[in-house]
Scaffold this active site. Structure first.
Site, short mmCIF file in Angstrom:
data_model
loop_
_atom_site.label_atom_id
_atom_site.label_comp_id
_atom_site.label_asym_id
_atom_site.label_seq_id
_atom_site.Cartn_x
_atom_site.Cartn_y
_atom_site.Cartn_z
N ASP A 393 -8.04 1.90 -6.79
CA ASP A 393 -9.14 1.44 -7.64
C ASP A 393 -9.65 2.52 -8.60
OD1 ASP A 393 -8.98 -0.89 -6.27
OD2 ASP A 393 -10.73 -0.52 -5.01
P1 NAP Z 1 -8.28 2.30 -2.63
O1 NAP Z 1 -8.55 1.65 -3.92
O2 NAP Z 1 -8.90 1.72 -1.41
O3 NAP Z 1 -6.68 2.35 -2.46
C1 NAP Z 1 -6.07 3.04 -1.43
C2 NAP Z 1 -4.57 2.87 -1.58
O4 NAP Z 1 -3.99 3.76 -0.64
C3 NAP Z 1 -4.07 1.48 -1.26
O5 NAP Z 1 -3.65 0.82 -2.43
C4 NAP Z 1 -2.92 1.70 -0.26
O6 NAP Z 1 -1.72 1.06 -0.77
C5 NAP Z 1 -2.75 3.22 -0.24
N1 NAP Z 1 -2.50 3.73 1.11
C6 NAP Z 1 -3.09 3.39 2.27
N2 NAP Z 1 -2.58 4.09 3.28
C7 NAP Z 1 -1.64 4.90 2.76
C8 NAP Z 1 -0.75 5.87 3.31
N3 NAP Z 1 -0.73 6.15 4.63
N4 NAP Z 1 0.08 6.53 2.47
C9 NAP Z 1 0.08 6.25 1.15
N5 NAP Z 1 -0.73 5.35 0.57
C10 NAP Z 1 -1.58 4.68 1.38
O7 NAP Z 1 -8.69 3.84 -2.65
P2 NAP Z 1 -9.41 4.70 -3.77
O8 NAP Z 1 -8.63 4.68 -5.04
O9 NAP Z 1 -9.69 6.01 -3.10
O10 NAP Z 1 -10.75 3.92 -4.07
C11 NAP Z 1 -11.83 3.89 -3.16
C12 NAP Z 1 -12.45 2.52 -3.16
O11 NAP Z 1 -13.45 2.45 -2.12
C13 NAP Z 1 -13.14 2.21 -4.48
O12 NAP Z 1 -12.99 0.85 -4.81
C14 NAP Z 1 -14.60 2.52 -4.16
O13 NAP Z 1 -15.49 1.81 -4.97
C15 NAP Z 1 -14.68 2.07 -2.70
N6 NAP Z 1 -15.81 2.71 -2.02
C16 NAP Z 1 -15.87 4.05 -1.89
C17 NAP Z 1 -16.99 4.64 -1.33
C18 NAP Z 1 -17.12 6.13 -1.20
O14 NAP Z 1 -18.21 6.59 -0.92
N7 NAP Z 1 -16.07 6.89 -1.40
C19 NAP Z 1 -18.03 3.85 -0.87
C20 NAP Z 1 -17.91 2.48 -0.98
C21 NAP Z 1 -16.80 1.92 -1.56
P3 NAP Z 1 -0.53 0.69 0.25
O15 NAP Z 1 -1.13 -0.23 1.26
O16 NAP Z 1 0.49 0.03 -0.61
O17 NAP Z 1 -0.06 1.95 0.84
#
Ligand code: NAP
Length: 466
Positions: A393
């Site tokens: 994301d």
């Molecule tokens: P993300 O959008 O959740 O994407 C994570 C990606 O990691 C997935 O597409 C997954 O694809 C891949 N993945 C999972 N396990 C893996 C592994 N072992 N090896 C390789 N790839 C792996 O993560 P992000 O880009 O960090 O975004 C964070 C999201 O969380 C945002 O939408 C944000 O708004 C939300 N959020 C964050 C917080 C905060 O405080 N940080 C709080 C609330 C919400 P595969 O399954 O294909 O591997």
């Protein structure tokens, strides 16, 4: 004044100053450790001061509590892995809030059962006590549900039903109504226990409809409630350090929730009532995207080895794969070959604030190599290769380019502006938002499928032989 009173007031003053300095320290990664130690010392001073109180009749239960709490805390500190930190924090909030609620309930019981003079239970005292009990109770159950969701004990996806928001609002209004009634009639025992029960129930129902990925925002909001409950406890017990620490906790939690929401371009009401991540919110946004291009390990290794600048963009997948150490290893290997290596950190990458910073710090990546969104975005056009490690994301160009996207307006790391992008992920899995990511279909993007730790380990070897 007795020397004990002087000592108590002095230790509380010192504790308050240390809490403020601790918070200040936590505002930067380089001073965070020192800030944490200052706050720990402050907490010790607060405990020592409290143990000097005249009202203490026997130390037996206090010592039992200290031993039990310290053992549990130490065990959790040693054995809970970094990836489970969000649920561990949720559990701590539940304990803290339950303590605040119990203090309030005990005080109320003492007044209404003849242990303390009933005439002293005035409107003001009841306001503070009711506030403490209401917030403490709903934070206890809310945090326990947050813990259960993050731990996978209850389904992480939003649990929704028709009329849910209206029912929750009615429940909250009834609870607040009972609280107001109690301010005017503090001796009304039945409304008191009804308020208590409703507050516990509201905590559960408030958190159930929220998806587990939104839990960090909810937890920091609950943390803020727990802080305010503690501040109210301070008023009930005439305890200055509780008032100061509770207020600091309450407002810092609230500010953090707002900052997280801003980084996701969402409002607090959307997080609390929007059931984000449920099928309804994400349906119908996917269109024809084309083909994803898979690239070979050797190809990527050559690209990296002969690049001038490489930027690593870690995300949630790096945390689940626990790949932070091998990321640093690859970074070191490239630096030895004269490549400039930087790390682009999105404020909400992962699942809790500072998630990536904590993991990379654990792997000894120097702070000077970490770049925030505003600092790194202008650098992407002159970057040869961006390695996206389990992020989705936070690098989704739809947030910038597609006004109809549910994440439209969320600031992103503009990795698509780099000359080449390599995405490490296991397969076609979506990110937290459940949205398709056009980045993966762009001509300058190559996919390397597999667990991030495995892929990176192989890349280290391949770069060494490139
Ligand atoms: P993300 O959008 O959740 O994407 C994570 C990606 O990691 C997935 O597409 C997954 O694809 C891949 N993945 C999972 N396990 C893996 C592994 N072992 N090896 C390789 N790839 C792996 O993560 P992000 O880009 O960090 O975004 C964070 C999201 O969380 C945002 O939408 C944000 O708004 C939300 N959020 C964050 C917080 C905060 O405080 N940080 C709080 C609330 C919400 P595969 O399954 O294909 O591997």
């Amino acid at each position: 004044m007795h020397w004990q009173t002087y000592f108590i007031e002095f230790s509380y003053l010192l504790a308050s100053i240390l809490f403020i300095l601790g918070l200040k320290g936590l505002s930067h990664p380089e001073t965070a450790k020192r800030g944490m130690h200052l706050a720990e010392f402050g907490m010790m001073m607060a405990i020592v001061g409290t143990l000097m109180h005249f009202e203490i009749v026997s130390f037996t239960w206090i010592i039992v509590g200290l031993l039990l709490g310290s053992t549990l805390g130490a065990a959790m500190g040693v054995w809970v892995p970094m990836t489970a930190m969000p649920q561990r924090t949720a559990l701590s909030h539940a304990f803290g809030a339950f303590a605040a609620a119990l203090v309030g309930i005990a005080e109320y019981y003492a007044y209404t059962h003849g242990f303390k003079p009933l005439v002293e239970l005035g409107h003001l005292k009841m306001s503070a006590m009711g506030f403490e009990i209401m917030l403490g109770s709903l934070t206890t159950t809310g945090s326990l549900i947050a813990f259960a969701k993050l731990q996978g004990l209850v389904p992480g996806k939003p649990l929704v039903y028709r009329g849910q928001n209206i029912f929750n609002m009615l429940l909250l209004a009834t609870t607040i109504g009972l609280f107001i009634y109690l301010i005017f009639v503090p001796t009304a025992v039945v409304p008191f226990y009804l308020m208590l029960g409703f507050a516990f129930l509201f905590g559960i129902l408030l958190v159930l409809p929220i998806g587990s990925a939104d839990m960090p925002v909810v937890m920091s909001l609950l943390n803020s409630y727990a802080g305010l409950a503690s501040a109210a406890t301070g008023f009930v017990l005439s305890n200055n350090v509780l008032i100061i620490a509770g207020t600091l906790d309450g407002f810092s939690g609230f500010i953090l929730s707002i900052l997280m929401c801003r980084a996701m371009n969402r409002s607090i009401t959307n997080v609390l009532f929007g059931a984000f991540g449920s099928a309804a919110t994400v349906a119908g946004v996917e269109g024809e995207q084309g083909e994803m291009r898979e690239v070979g390990l050797e190809d990527i290794a050559v690209q990296l080895a002969y690049a001038n600048q490489v930027v690593f963009v870690p995300g949630y997948g790096m945390a689940t794969a626990q790949a932070q150490h091998v990321v640093r290893e690859l970074g070191d290997t490239l630096e030895k070959r004269g490549v400039t290596v930087k790390y682009g950190i999105h404020p909400v990458a992962g699942r809790m604030p500072g998630h990536m910073n904590v993991l990379l710090a654990e792997a000894n990546v120097p702070y000077s190599s970490l770049y925030e969104l505003e600092q790194i975005n202008p650098e992407f056009p002159s970057t040869d290769v961006v390695v996206v490690i389990g992020a989705n994301d936070v690098v989704n160009p739809d947030a910038r380019d597609n006004p109809n996207s549910p994440i439209a307006g969320m600031p992103i790391l503009e990795v698509d502006h780099a000359k080449s992008v390599v995405v490490l992920k296991r397969g076609q899995g979506k990110g937290f938002s459940g949205l398709e990511n056009p980045l993966f279909f762009k001509a300058n993007t190559g996919m390397l499928y597999g667990d991030a730790k495995d892929s990176l380990t192989k890349l280290v070897g391949a770069v060494q032989h490139a």
